[in-house]
Scaffold this motif. Structure first.
Motif: not given
Length: 181
Positions: A14-40
């Motif tokens: 469709x010729x329109x703005x669209x998004x299909x997004x999954x995110x954590x509802x702005x619950x910023x649970x992973x602080x970089x100071x704790x050295x997180x590792x993420x995998x997808x």
């Protein structure tokens, strides 16, 4: 409709703005100071066309927008990004002075609904964030420094287009997060 289930993030023609997004509802649970590792574990079911973008990684608060074309998305982030050619690039931003856009990974993929690849972001050292695809470090010629401030992140996977008839589909099979500390 896959073994174990997946998130299917499609964009229609469709010729329109669209998004299909999954995110954590702005619950910023992973602080970089704790050295997180993420995998997808992800499949690119349909490569993006026109102005569509496919990206996944971590970010601060959700902001709608074109990450690649205009840097309108989340202000602090670390993302793997795909364009229509299947080329994977890395984009990082510390919401301040350090902004890396379209850093080459040397990886080009084709569309597949069944072939999955493993993507990892290692933030063990915030001043030198490491990126991997299928166990191989990518973007190693660039230092990805996200050490300014104490950033906190949430996971995010998105297919986005500001308009146009572009399509694209991302299959998100698995997301994991852990810390070495």
């Amino acid at each position: 409709n896959q073994n174990g289930g997946i998130y299917n993030l499609p964009l229609a023609a469709n010729v329109e703005e669209q998004e299909a997004t999954v995110y954590g509802k702005d619950a910023l649970e992973f602080n970089i100071d704790k050295g997180p590792i993420f995998e997808w574990v992800v499949s690119l079911a349909a490569l993006p066309t026109d102005v569509a973008e496919l990206y996944f990684g971590v970010c601060n608060a959700y902001v709608k927008g074109r990450l690649v074309a205009a840097d309108e998305g989340p202000t602090a982030h670390a993302f793997f990004v795909f364009d229509g050619s299947g080329i994977c690039t890395i984009h990082t931003d510390d919401a301040g002075a350090v902004d890396n856009n379209a850093i080459a990974t040397g990886v080009t993929l084709t569309a597949s609904t069944t072939v999955r690849h493993v993507y990892k972001i290692d933030m063990t050292t915030a001043a030198d964030v490491l990126f991997y695809i299928d166990g191989v470090r990518v973007g190693s010629a660039t230092t990805f420094d996200l050490s300014a401030g104490s950033l906190s992140f949430q996971p995010m996977a998105a297919c986005y287009k500001a308009g146009g008839a572009g399509v694209g589909t991302l299959y998100l099979d698995t997301f994991r997060a852990w810390s070495k500390r």
